[in-house]
Structures are given as C-alpha cells and as structure tokens.
Enzyme design. Structure first.
Site, PDB file in Angstrom:
ATOM      1  N   GLY A  61       2.199   3.412   2.504  1.00 39.75           N
ATOM      2  CA  GLY A  61       1.258   3.028   3.559  1.00 39.75           C
ATOM      3  C   GLY A  61       1.731   1.909   4.472  1.00 39.75           C
ATOM      4  O   GLY A  61       0.930   1.329   5.206  1.00 39.75           O
ATOM      5  N   SER A 103       5.623   6.348   2.921  1.00 41.18           N
ATOM      6  CA  SER A 103       5.852   6.316   4.371  1.00 41.18           C
ATOM      7  C   SER A 103       6.793   7.416   4.870  1.00 41.18           C
ATOM      8  O   SER A 103       7.627   7.187   5.755  1.00 41.18           O
ATOM      9  CB  SER A 103       6.362   4.939   4.793  1.00 41.18           C
ATOM     10  OG  SER A 103       5.373   3.965   4.542  1.00 41.18           O
ATOM     11  N   GLY A 141       1.232  10.737   1.972  1.00 36.24           N
ATOM     12  CA  GLY A 141      -0.137  10.238   2.042  1.00 36.24           C
ATOM     13  C   GLY A 141      -0.665  10.392   3.452  1.00 36.24           C
ATOM     14  O   GLY A 141      -1.129  11.457   3.862  1.00 36.24           O
ATOM     15  N   HIS A 159      -0.552   7.329 -10.200  1.00 35.11           N
ATOM     16  CA  HIS A 159      -0.299   6.808  -8.853  1.00 35.11           C
ATOM     17  C   HIS A 159      -0.462   5.281  -8.872  1.00 35.11           C
ATOM     18  O   HIS A 159      -1.305   4.754  -9.607  1.00 35.11           O
ATOM     19  CB  HIS A 159      -1.287   7.440  -7.857  1.00 35.11           C
ATOM     20  CG  HIS A 159      -0.895   7.178  -6.443  1.00 35.11           C
ATOM     21  ND1 HIS A 159      -1.157   5.984  -5.809  1.00 35.11           N
ATOM     22  CD2 HIS A 159      -0.230   7.946  -5.537  1.00 35.11           C
ATOM     23  CE1 HIS A 159      -0.671   6.036  -4.573  1.00 35.11           C
ATOM     24  NE2 HIS A 159      -0.105   7.219  -4.383  1.00 35.11           N
ATOM     25  N   ASN A 195      -1.022  14.204  -0.588  1.00 29.60           N
ATOM     26  CA  ASN A 195      -2.011  13.414  -1.333  1.00 29.60           C
ATOM     27  C   ASN A 195      -3.041  12.919  -0.327  1.00 29.60           C
ATOM     28  O   ASN A 195      -2.806  11.954   0.395  1.00 29.60           O
ATOM     29  CB  ASN A 195      -1.313  12.247  -2.043  1.00 29.60           C
ATOM     30  CG  ASN A 195      -2.287  11.374  -2.815  1.00 29.60           C
ATOM     31  OD1 ASN A 195      -3.485  11.688  -2.892  1.00 29.60           O
ATOM     32  ND2 ASN A 195      -1.801  10.292  -3.387  1.00 29.60           N
ATOM     33  N   LYS A 213      -5.770  11.513  -0.837  1.00 34.64           N
ATOM     34  CA  LYS A 213      -6.454  10.296  -1.310  1.00 34.64           C
ATOM     35  C   LYS A 213      -7.977  10.436  -1.096  1.00 34.64           C
ATOM     36  O   LYS A 213      -8.509  11.521  -1.301  1.00 34.64           O
ATOM     37  CB  LYS A 213      -5.849   9.059  -0.634  1.00 34.64           C
ATOM     38  CG  LYS A 213      -4.312   9.016  -0.817  1.00 34.64           C
ATOM     39  CD  LYS A 213      -3.683   7.691  -0.555  1.00 34.64           C
ATOM     40  CE  LYS A 213      -2.181   7.771  -0.812  1.00 34.64           C
ATOM     41  NZ  LYS A 213      -1.486   6.522  -0.621  1.00 34.64           N
ATOM     42  N   GLU A 224       7.720   6.613  -6.114  1.00 34.64           N
ATOM     43  CA  GLU A 224       6.996   5.996  -5.004  1.00 34.64           C
ATOM     44  C   GLU A 224       7.060   4.468  -5.129  1.00 34.64           C
ATOM     45  O   GLU A 224       6.203   3.862  -5.799  1.00 34.64           O
ATOM     46  CB  GLU A 224       5.525   6.432  -5.018  1.00 34.64           C
ATOM     47  CG  GLU A 224       5.328   7.922  -4.870  1.00 34.64           C
ATOM     48  CD  GLU A 224       3.960   8.266  -4.264  1.00 34.64           C
ATOM     49  OE1 GLU A 224       3.948   8.930  -3.238  1.00 34.64           O
ATOM     50  OE2 GLU A 224       2.930   7.843  -4.813  1.00 34.64           O
TER      51      GLU A 224
HETATM   52  P1  13P Z   1       1.951   7.150   2.499  1.00 37.14           P
HETATM   53  O1  13P Z   1       2.645   8.431   2.863  1.00 37.14           O
HETATM   54  O2  13P Z   1       0.701   6.914   3.291  1.00 37.14           O
HETATM   55  O3  13P Z   1       2.902   5.985   2.528  1.00 37.14           O
HETATM   56  O4  13P Z   1       1.437   7.296   1.004  1.00 37.14           O
HETATM   57  C1  13P Z   1       2.335   7.686   0.022  1.00 37.14           C
HETATM   58  C2  13P Z   1       1.592   8.005  -1.203  1.00 37.14           C
HETATM   59  O5  13P Z   1       0.968   7.148  -1.812  1.00 37.14           O
HETATM   60  C3  13P Z   1       1.582   9.404  -1.642  1.00 37.14           C
HETATM   61  O6  13P Z   1       1.086   9.528  -2.927  1.00 37.14           O
END
Ligand code: 13P
Length: 239
Positions: A166, A202, A221, A88, A8, A10, A160
C-alpha cells in the site's frame, strides 16, 4: 507457463461496487493467468464465473461450534471457495495472528481440500537490522510445521514485505528475485519439494512485467479494486 494473479480485494468494496466489478470481470478470460479473486466473505457468492477461482481472506481453524463471528474451512468449501489467504500482514499485526494460529488455519484448509495462500514477509525494522532471512525462515517453518511434503502443491507462498504494501514502493526486481529464491530454498531444504512463490506489495501496470519475470505470480491489493484497471494489469501478465 501460466502466472498466478491473486486479487486481494480486502474490505474495500460495497455491494453495489461488487455488482459492477463482477459484471466487468466476468466478461474477461486470460489464457495465461490463473486468476484468484478474494472478496469479502459476504460477497463471495457474487463471484460466479468459471474464468477465475474464488478465495476467502481469512478462516477459523475449528470446523463447527460456538465460535461467534467466525467462518470455518468446511463452510467455505460448501459454497465453492477453493483458496484462502492465511497470515496476511494485516491480520498478523491488527488481529495478533501468530505463526501457531496460522499453522492451525492451514491444517483446517488442507483437511477440507482448500488451497492456501500463505503470506509471509519482514517489516521495515527487521529489514533494516538484516533480519529478513531469519524472519522468513521462522515464518515458513512455524506456519508449515507438520505439513506433509505432498501438500506443498496445495500451498502458494505470497512474499509480501510489509513496508511495500500500500505504499507505492515495490521492491526492486533484484531484491524480489533473491528473496523468492531464498524462500524456495527453504522449502526445498525442509520438504524436498517445490512450491509456488508469488510477490505482493505495490504491484502495478508499470512494474508487473519485471516482477513476474522472477517469480510465479503476483498478489495485488489496491490495483485489483478497480476492475477496468485490474484488467489492464492482467493483460500485461497474460502476454
Ligand atoms: P497493495 O497491492 O495495495 O500494495 O497490497 C498488497 C497486498 O497486501 C496484497 O495482499
């Protein structure tokens, strides 16, 4: 059995960064990974290799019409998109997406033969007040309301937990295992069918191996934003 890995991206990369990213990632092929890369809408057509599928990060539920700024499942399908991330936590919290809106978006995708990556997960307050099970059950049942069992094969559920996204703090293997099993049991009870369930929050090179041991894959992410680092993570999953 192949593991699913969703990258992802983003809203993290510029056009030039995407050009570099694609030139690196297109050279790789992972036999034991079903890789799904989800860039910003405007970069989707830059992802042009058969080594992965391309997903969008959002969709609107109407087909065509006066909806300024929106993009429909039909329009995404036309340009080769095979997956859409729906629900999400960033969309639920920042853009006020409800389970009922999410349900409409899922239906729009399935009607247009696009597979869905449905994100669910509790926040920290809900976890601390022991509401995780109720929250997950409600999110699943309302998002998938009226969906035919036969369509479960076109849906991946991404668990998630909001407080792990994050932060660098993934859940422990045991926590992930028990919540993934719980999600699968709800699907089994409601639909008499199986569904792929992956974990996001994470995920990194250090914890990926443990995590994929207890679920069908991962949603990544931050660690998916750097192509070279992401390839290292994909190589671990591919083993
Ligand atoms: P991170 O891997 O940065 O924690 O993000 C996870 C996420 O939101 C994937 O959709």
């Amino acid at each position: 059995m192949s593991k699913i890995v969703v990258g992802n991206l983003k809203m993290s990369l510029t056009k030039h960064q995407v050009e570099d990213y694609v030139s690196i990632i297109n050279k790789e092929k992972f036999e034991n990974v079903d890789l799904i890369l989800c860039p910003s809408f405007i970069h989707i057509l830059m992802f042009n290799s058969k080594n992965y599928s391309v997903g969008a990060q959002n969709v609107f539920y109407e087909q065509l019409g006066p909806y300024t700024g929106e993009i429909s499942a039909m329009q995404l399908k036309e340009i080769g998109v095979n997956y859409v991330i729906i629900g999400h936590s960033e969309r639920r919290t920042i853009f006020n997406e409800t389970n009922s809106i999410i349900n409409k978006k899922i239906n729009a995708c399935l009607d247009n033969n696009i597979k869905v990556i449905l994100c669910i997960g509790e926040n920290k307050e809900q976890k601390d007040s022991n509401e995780t099970s109720n929250v997950l059950k409600k999110q699943i049942e309302e998002a998938l309301y009226g969906i035919k069992s036969s369509n479960l094969q076109n849906i991946i559920i991404a668990y998630e937990p909001v407080y792990s996204i994050g932060t660098g703090n993934a859940l422990t293997k045991d926590e992930i295992k028990s919540n993934i099993l719980y999600i699968k049991s709800i699907i089994n009870n409601n639909f008499n069918s199986d569904c792929k369930v992956i974990y996001g929050g994470s995920v990194n090179k250090e914890n990926a191996n443990d995590i994929i041991d207890v679920c069908d894959g991962i949603m990544v992410g931050k660690m998916s934003n750097d192509a070279k680092e992401f390839i290292k993570l994909l190589s671990i999953v591919n083993m």
